[in-house]
Design an enzyme around this catalytic site. Structure first.
Site, PDB file in Angstrom:
ATOM      1  N   GLY A 110       0.790  -1.223   0.000  1.00 54.00           N
ATOM      2  CA  GLY A 110       0.000   0.000   0.000  1.00 54.00           C
ATOM      3  C   GLY A 110       0.823   1.274   0.000  1.00 54.00           C
ATOM      4  N   HIS A 158      24.026  11.003 -20.525  1.00 52.31           N
ATOM      5  CA  HIS A 158      23.224   9.962 -19.865  1.00 52.31           C
ATOM      6  C   HIS A 158      21.971   9.763 -20.712  1.00 52.31           C
ATOM      7  CE1 HIS A 158      21.529   7.711 -16.562  1.00 52.31           C
ATOM      8  NE2 HIS A 158      20.745   8.646 -16.129  1.00 52.31           N
ATOM      9  N   GLU A 202      29.097   7.179  -9.800  1.00 51.49           N
ATOM     10  CA  GLU A 202      27.941   6.275  -9.812  1.00 51.49           C
ATOM     11  C   GLU A 202      28.331   4.846 -10.216  1.00 51.49           C
ATOM     12  OE1 GLU A 202      25.634   4.944 -12.399  1.00 51.49           O
ATOM     13  OE2 GLU A 202      25.927   6.200 -14.164  1.00 51.49           O
ATOM     14  N   HIS A 245      17.720  -1.109 -27.386  1.00 49.91           N
ATOM     15  CA  HIS A 245      17.954  -0.338 -26.160  1.00 49.91           C
ATOM     16  C   HIS A 245      19.435  -0.375 -25.822  1.00 49.91           C
ATOM     17  CE1 HIS A 245      17.186   1.557 -22.342  1.00 49.91           C
ATOM     18  NE2 HIS A 245      17.819   0.594 -21.714  1.00 49.91           N
ATOM     19  N   HIS A 286      23.937   4.194 -18.488  1.00 50.32           N
ATOM     20  CA  HIS A 286      25.007   4.198 -17.489  1.00 50.32           C
ATOM     21  C   HIS A 286      26.269   3.565 -18.057  1.00 50.32           C
ATOM     22  CE1 HIS A 286      22.225   5.321 -14.247  1.00 50.32           C
ATOM     23  NE2 HIS A 286      21.359   4.562 -14.890  1.00 50.32           N
TER      24      HIS A 286
END
Lengths: 594, 594
Positions: free
Chosen positions: A85, A178, A232, A403, A407
């Site tokens: 929920g 990016h 990252e 695709h 990254h």
């Protein structure tokens, strides 16, 4: 004079050797500042994460020097299946609330949800100026508008050439690349040294919009000296170099040329480069374009207005008009590539749109790789699209060519590390295993293993007089958003929801006399989510007898405390139902006295 | 005489051409039987699936000729996240219940859950003899014992050389190779022609236990003529040829040689070949073995007793003893490679075993590729194992070399089709997209596209006088097992559970006088899974006022039907709570009259 200088140089090199040895033992390394002849610094630089490490999502990092705090990003993440929920998870900002007077501003690296999704909730608690590029602010603005916060927000547009001073902190930027335009890396010069935060990046050297990563600037930053790099780690487990976005364009065009009827392309709305390549392929094959999905419509609007997306005049149509076209004249760009049940692709797979339907011979391209956890939903949609007769191009982007990741892979992470040559390295933006793999990459390019720091959220790296410590903790955690409630979903509520979701509830309600405890009416048993009563009359009848017996027995024993009476009924009914059904519904006894 | 023969041959070939033409139009093709000079057959052969097509799991297929039905497999599958609280899904066997007198027996191809998991529930409804190889029956037996059904079950062990007659159906078998020993393909000769069911298979030509797939027998079956082939489609999307299980052994041994401390290997308990290779690698590196996880202990027991698994004397130890060994002397075989939250690997990742713990420097090998949908759970465990300091070998088996599939890839599926040369082909055992890809493979080897039939569960293929029709349907679906209840979890219950799981429940209970409707006590509001009451007193108080006002207003309007009173309170309270919280708990009004 000359001699003194030489002697001092000799002493310095001795000291250097000594200190270098210490460094290995104490995770301490001399910085340029210390040996520049200046006085030792007395104030500490602190770096911390409030989200984004040991997890994917809700990125939020802080850099503090004395009374100046700057924040980098404020993302959200989606709850996993255990948080029943719950709508959203955002960072716990207790530390910032306690230090409101020190917070100078929020710098946003780019416009993805895991970097901006928490901003409205942050602004509801603390007012602060926000800095980002035009597209990033456009996306943040749309979000603030929904929350009725746009008017009072201080949004300051910047570009990669901007410099900003926040008290003792001097901030500049560098352009990265990016899966969304206008991404920034952040350079924060502090009296203790320079801290660099990469944001999300890849090294796409042939990008779609010519926003090439600014390698020259990165080299310059590295050359000047970087004390700490935060970089990252999303693809730290992936070998090699992530392919250029441009490759997807080639595959799209090839598929468009082959397609005989309608073409559906589903992708992340925020991937403006991908949208551009779909537009380009549509133009090359003389097709019109229509959009399905709220976020697709939003992003196309913002990105077109701001000039990030070029759509030829007259190409874009409303779906009602587009439905009138011949099937070989139309491309439909839609959301839902991750299998989200309410998004456009899922609805298309069950024929749930009025004007646009997937028909035999249509081509459906999933221009995205399913994010772990979404495979099952995506597969279900692919199956349904095949059943509708479509030619579906699906599966991993590395196989279909439809695709590429936004990254950088291992070689790109090593390239960033090599360019920045940091003294200290903090891998960020990833689950623990990704941070761990990123550490191995840093070690491979020669960074001292003792200078690689893995932070959990709330861990603080303090740098004081060039001594680096990772000992302190500040409050950090998951703040749950549940409807309008922020942070008020306790463990108890989640445990109850889990219990209710599996076995349902059985309410046992009885009225008795206040005077003598005589049962006036009931017990009545009402269940939801357990067994459907009309089919289980006998079970309910018997459970009612059991509840009555338990209550009478306790009353005979002169038990009169409500808690003990309720407990008695709960146990008796619960045990009976378990024996008969092997299910344990939540038993909720209610005693009313009149 | 000679002339007549010639003429008849001429007529036949004309007829052949005519019929061949028809075939394209009516999906009809002459069979050898028809042209062998015999009388046209008057009875129909029927083939149907009760599970296993348009899905992965709960395989169950039926072959019927007149009054003889044989069944192949009876599996279960796990519910997806939408079926809250449901334990298991099994096939709907209504058709078999309606035709109990015709069911001759159940043939089981192998001992995996998706082929045997439904058997106890089937036997509770219909008694029938069960046929399978020794290991398969061992695993079924363990299951029946748990359900208290073993004593009265008729289990008949067979091997690949067995032949069985079931009235008009004559059944024989052929040996295949899969990720569990003793797998069978099934040949069912019927008066209409031969039906072949492959079971699950790969062509591992250098298998671990020398159970080489019996290609000679398959060639012979194909040579004799196959009317219909049912072949499994699990890996129909995967190009190439699945690697041999033996490769995994090489990688395991290499990792074992490198490991300096304890070694944990997590894999599917039923993959006895894999277990054997772990045992072999342990033997080669002088390590003892211990087991964690109930199903691992079970399978090792059954497989060792029956001689499928050879463990050197003295290698296997209880975990208490094993804990005493030096860390470089021990291998732990454990369950949980799919991230199951209650299985051994998950518990190890949170240090949840008394004797055996994952410690820094230990090696953990995930000898399995995560099944779609399980990635997130597996990743969480991998993260925790890294945090404990383990060296974790994880990810896709094709990358780590620590897992190979048990299912044949595209070239193997084509090999099976080529060996069997069927007139008709029914791809089974797969989601729709896999069946679809398998169809393309069959077309590629030259099978007439009109002779490839894609069935959903309940669809029946009837073959009568060599005419093939796919027009009929029999009852079929998902039977949900929920505690002891089989099939009694309705849509209403699942909808309630979903509602309860997201927003919880608010019970509104009030007592009023039977005589004049006066409210005697209440309304009392009790919530579970919505907001934790002590933190929300004000909200509950206000909602109580709203409920009272709604009730009084209706009473003033002389409304006295309980339904309308309840409805009124439900709406008032629901609307109030939504406005204040943006949550919609289930509102359950209860009126007690005394």
């Amino acid at each position: 004079m000359k001699k003194r200088k030489k002697r001092s140089a000799h002493l310095q090199s001795l000291l250097f050797l000594f200190v270098k040895k210490l460094a290995i033992l104490y995770i301490l390394k001399p910085t340029r500042t210390q040996f520049a002849g200046g006085l030792p610094l007395t104030h500490a630089l602190s770096i911390f994460a409030l989200g984004g490490v040991y997890e994917i999502g809700k990125n939020m990092y802080g850099i503090q020097y004395e009374d100046d705090i700057i924040l980098i990003d404020c993302g959200s993440k989606f709850p996993d299946e255990s948080l029943l929920g719950v709508d959203l998870i955002i960072p716990d900002v207790t530390y910032l609330l306690e230090n409101q007077d020190k917070v100078r501003g929020l710098l946003v690296t780019h416009g993805h949800e895991d970097h901006i999704g928490g901003i409205p909730y942050l602004l509801k608690q603390i007012d602060m100026p926000i800095y980002g590029t035009q597209l990033t602010l456009g996306l943040i603005g749309a979000k603030l508008k929904e929350h009725g916060l746009l008017q009072k927000s201080k949004l300051t547009p910047i570009d990669s050439k901007a410099t900003i001073r926040f008290g003792s902190l001097h901030v500049s930027f560098f352009q990265t690349n990016h899966s969304i335009p206008d991404c920034l890396g952040i350079v924060c010069e502090t009296p203790e040294g320079t801290v660099v935060h990469t944001g999300d990046f890849k090294f796409d050297l042939s990008p779609v919009n010519n926003q090439t990563p600014d390698i020259h600037r990165m080299a310059e930053i590295g050359q000047k000296g970087v004390l700490v790099l935060l970089s990252e780690s999303t693809n730290a487990e992936r070998p090699g170099f992530t392919p250029s976005e441009r490759l997807v364009g080639d595959h799209l065009l090839e598929a468009f040329r082959k397609a005989e009827k309608k073409i559906f392309v589903s992708t992340f709305a925020s991937n403006v480069y991908r949208l551009q390549q779909v537009v380009d392929a549509a133009e090359a094959t003389n097709r019109k374009l229509t959009l399905l999905g709220r976020s697709m419509v939003n992003v196309v609007k913002i990105a077109s207005e701001q000039g990030y997306l070029r759509i030829p005049e007259g190409m874009l149509m409303e779906s009602e008009e587009a439905a009138e076209l011949d099937s070989d004249e139309l491309v439909i760009l839609c959301t839902g590539s991750q299998g989200e049940p309410m998004a456009a692709l899922s609805r298309l797979s069950t024929s749930n749109y009025r004007h646009i339907k997937v028909q035999p011979g249509d081509t459906v391209i999933l221009s995205a790789t399913p994010i772990p956890g979404n495979e099952r939903n995506v597969s279900r949609i692919v199956d349904n699209l095949f059943i509708l007769g479509a030619k579906v191009i699906y599966g991993s982007g590395s196989v279909t060519g439809m695709h590429v990741s936004g990254h950088g892979s291992q070689e790109e992470l090593k390239l960033m590390l090599t360019l920045m040559k940091p003294q200290y390295f903090i891998p960020i933006h990833g689950e623990y295993r990704m941070l761990y793999q990123h550490r191995l990459l840093a070690e491979a390019i020669g960074i001292d293993p003792n200078h690689i720091l893995l932070l959990n959220i709330g861990d603080v790296v303090d740098i004081h007089n060039s001594k680096v410590k990772q000992e302190r903790k500040i409050p950090a955690g998951n703040t749950l958003v549940d409807g309008l409630g922020i942070g008020d979903v306790g463990t108890m509520i989640l445990r109850d929801r889990k219990h209710l979701s599996e076995d349902g509830i059985m309410v046992v309600v009885v009225t008795r006399s206040k005077a003598d405890g005589k049962i006036l009416t009931g017990p009545d048993l009402i269940s939801r989510g357990f067994v459907y009563a009309p089919e289980s009359e006998e079970l309910i009848e018997e459970a009612t007898r059991i509840a009555t017996a338990a209550l009478l027995r306790l009353q005979e024993e002169n038990v009169n405390q409500w808690n003990r009476l309720k407990q008695g009924m709960r146990e008796a009914v619960g045990q009976f139902l378990y024996e008969r059904t092997k299910k344990r519904p939540m038993i909720l006894p209610i005693i009313m006295e009149v």
